[in-house]
Design a protein around this motif. Structure first.
Motif, mmCIF file in Angstrom:
data_model
loop_
_atom_site.group_PDB
_atom_site.id
_atom_site.type_symbol
_atom_site.label_atom_id
_atom_site.label_comp_id
_atom_site.label_asym_id
_atom_site.label_seq_id
_atom_site.Cartn_x
_atom_site.Cartn_y
_atom_site.Cartn_z
ATOM 1 N N ASP A 61 0.831 -1.209 0.000
ATOM 2 C CA ASP A 61 0.000 0.000 0.000
ATOM 3 C C ASP A 61 0.870 1.265 0.000
ATOM 4 N N LEU A 62 1.936 1.239 0.814
ATOM 5 C CA LEU A 62 2.835 2.401 0.847
ATOM 6 C C LEU A 62 3.501 2.619 -0.510
ATOM 7 N N ASP A 63 3.888 1.528 -1.140
ATOM 8 C CA ASP A 63 4.501 1.643 -2.469
ATOM 9 C C ASP A 63 3.531 2.253 -3.474
ATOM 10 N N ASN A 64 2.262 1.801 -3.387
ATOM 11 C CA ASN A 64 1.249 2.387 -4.278
ATOM 12 C C ASN A 64 1.043 3.870 -3.977
ATOM 13 N N GLN A 65 1.041 4.215 -2.686
ATOM 14 C CA GLN A 65 0.874 5.617 -2.314
ATOM 15 C C GLN A 65 2.045 6.464 -2.810
ATOM 16 N N VAL A 66 3.251 5.889 -2.694
ATOM 17 C CA VAL A 66 4.433 6.618 -3.177
ATOM 18 C C VAL A 66 4.333 6.855 -4.690
ATOM 19 N N SER A 67 3.894 5.828 -5.410
ATOM 20 C CA SER A 67 3.738 5.978 -6.856
ATOM 21 C C SER A 67 2.707 7.056 -7.188
ATOM 22 N N ALA A 68 1.598 7.068 -6.413
ATOM 23 C CA ALA A 68 0.574 8.085 -6.637
ATOM 24 C C ALA A 68 1.116 9.480 -6.335
ATOM 25 N N LYS A 69 1.903 9.596 -5.238
ATOM 26 C CA LYS A 69 2.493 10.888 -4.883
ATOM 27 C C LYS A 69 3.458 11.361 -5.972
ATOM 28 N N GLU A 70 4.226 10.422 -6.518
ATOM 29 C CA GLU A 70 5.164 10.793 -7.580
ATOM 30 C C GLU A 70 4.411 11.285 -8.815
ATOM 31 N N ALA A 71 3.293 10.623 -9.125
ATOM 32 C CA ALA A 71 2.489 11.069 -10.265
ATOM 33 C C ALA A 71 1.919 12.465 -10.000
ATOM 34 N N MET A 72 1.452 12.696 -8.750
ATOM 35 C CA MET A 72 0.942 14.016 -8.397
ATOM 36 C C MET A 72 2.032 15.072 -8.499
ATOM 37 N N LEU A 73 3.242 14.714 -8.040
ATOM 38 C CA LEU A 73 4.360 15.656 -8.129
ATOM 39 C C LEU A 73 4.692 15.976 -9.589
ATOM 40 N N ALA A 74 4.631 14.956 -10.443
ATOM 41 C CA ALA A 74 4.897 15.192 -11.863
ATOM 42 C C ALA A 74 3.854 16.132 -12.462
ATOM 43 N N ASP A 75 2.569 15.918 -12.078
ATOM 44 C CA ASP A 75 1.509 16.813 -12.560
ATOM 45 C C ASP A 75 1.719 18.234 -12.046
ATOM 46 N N LEU A 76 2.092 18.348 -10.769
ATOM 47 C CA LEU A 76 2.341 19.671 -10.204
ATOM 48 C C LEU A 76 3.515 20.357 -10.902
ATOM 49 N N GLN A 77 4.562 19.581 -11.212
ATOM 50 C CA GLN A 77 5.709 20.160 -11.918
ATOM 51 C C GLN A 77 5.298 20.655 -13.296
ATOM 52 N N LYS A 78 4.450 19.868 -13.972
ATOM 53 C CA LYS A 78 3.963 20.295 -15.282
ATOM 54 C C LYS A 78 3.140 21.573 -15.157
ATOM 55 N N GLN A 79 2.268 21.636 -14.122
ATOM 56 C CA GLN A 79 1.483 22.843 -13.912
ATOM 57 C C GLN A 79 2.376 24.043 -13.618
ATOM 58 N N LEU A 80 3.451 23.793 -12.828
ATOM 59 C CA LEU A 80 4.394 24.876 -12.531
ATOM 60 C C LEU A 80 5.091 25.354 -13.798
ATOM 61 N N ASP A 81 5.462 24.405 -14.649
ATOM 62 C CA ASP A 81 6.090 24.788 -15.917
ATOM 63 C C ASP A 81 5.136 25.613 -16.772
ATOM 64 N N ASP A 82 3.852 25.175 -16.813
ATOM 65 C CA ASP A 82 2.862 25.937 -17.574
ATOM 66 C C ASP A 82 2.689 27.332 -16.995
ATOM 67 N N LEU A 83 2.620 27.405 -15.664
ATOM 68 C CA LEU A 83 2.485 28.717 -15.023
ATOM 69 C C LEU A 83 3.700 29.589 -15.288
ATOM 70 N N ASP A 84 4.881 28.962 -15.279
ATOM 71 C CA ASP A 84 6.099 29.725 -15.556
ATOM 72 C C ASP A 84 6.059 30.298 -16.971
ATOM 73 N N GLY A 85 5.571 29.479 -17.919
ATOM 74 C CA GLY A 85 5.430 29.988 -19.282
ATOM 75 C C GLY A 85 4.418 31.114 -19.366
ATOM 76 N N GLN A 86 3.310 30.981 -18.618
ATOM 77 C CA GLN A 86 2.307 32.032 -18.618
ATOM 78 C C GLN A 86 2.850 33.306 -17.983
#
Length: 231
Positions: free
Chosen positions: A40-65
């Motif tokens: 379960d922890l491994d699955n949670q870590v994977s989900a957190k990593e995916a969320m972090l990747a999405d947040l990084q993408k959003q940050l990149d988009d915001l930086d471009g904006q």
């Protein structure tokens, strides 16, 4: 050792083996939930990593904006400054104590000539003027463009403010003669075409213009000539 003694020892060993097997089963029962928690922890870590990747993408988009917004703000600031400069030039030109073309950069002309690349014009103030009652055109020939340029400066300095003044060099004269036979002075290295306008009752400015041209280039190949027309 007797057979009975051996059988007794075998029984004890079997009992010990059974006890150890039971302990192993108990340990497996205890470890199983821990392994599930690890999964379960491994699955949670994977989900957190995916969320972090999405947040990084959003940050990149915001930086471009933000970068685009900063560029837009810079463009607006430049346009605002250009507009203020143009207004300042326009107000300066309204001051009759100054020359029609004050010294310095022609910011108003640069803004108009840029055709929207330097700034966006959102407001224009114009003044309606009457059509001139009389228009006079002066054609003067000179040996060189230097003489024609000196005559232009002298005409302005003499207080004659033409509505338009154009200089043509020898190549332009030759091309015009071949095309439409304008009748420019023969042998001229340059000509000035000066347009003067004003009220019909006002003494003509062309005599002063012609006199200034003669003083500036006494070795001209031809004398200035004029044409007049009304509105």
């Amino acid at each position: 050792m007797t057979v009975d003694g051996l059988q007794e020892q075998m029984g004890q060993l079997n009992s010990q083996i059974t006890a150890r097997e039971q302990e192993i089963l108990d340990l497996q029962k205890r470890v199983a939930p821990l392994l599930k928690q690890l999964d379960d922890l491994d699955n949670q870590v994977s989900a957190k990593e995916a969320m972090l990747a999405d947040l990084q993408k959003q940050l990149d988009d915001l930086d471009g904006q933000v970068t685009a917004a900063q560029k837009t703000l810079r463009d607006l600031e430049l346009a605002k400054k250009a507009n203020k400069d143009a207004i300042g030039v326009r107000r300066a030109r309204r001051d009759r104590r100054q020359a029609p073309d004050p010294p310095g950069y022609d910011l108003l002309g640069a803004l108009v000539g840029s055709e929207g690349t330097l700034g966006i014009v959102t407001e224009v103030t114009v003044r309606l003027t009457r059509l001139p009652q009389k228009v006079e055109t002066v054609l003067a020939g000179f040996r060189s463009t230097d003489d024609a340029g000196a005559a232009t400066s002298a005409i302005i300095a003499a207080g004659v403010i033409p509505a338009a003044i154009e200089m043509m060099d020898a190549l332009s004269i030759e091309a015009a003669e071949k095309a439409v036979a304008c009748g420019y002075p023969e042998g001229a290295g340059a000509v000035l075409v000066v347009e003067l306008d004003g009220a019909a009752a006002t003494p003509g400015s062309w005599p002063r213009c012609c006199a200034t041209a003669r003083r500036t280039a006494p070795s001209r190949p031809a004398s200035p000539r004029t044409t007049s027309s009304g509105p």
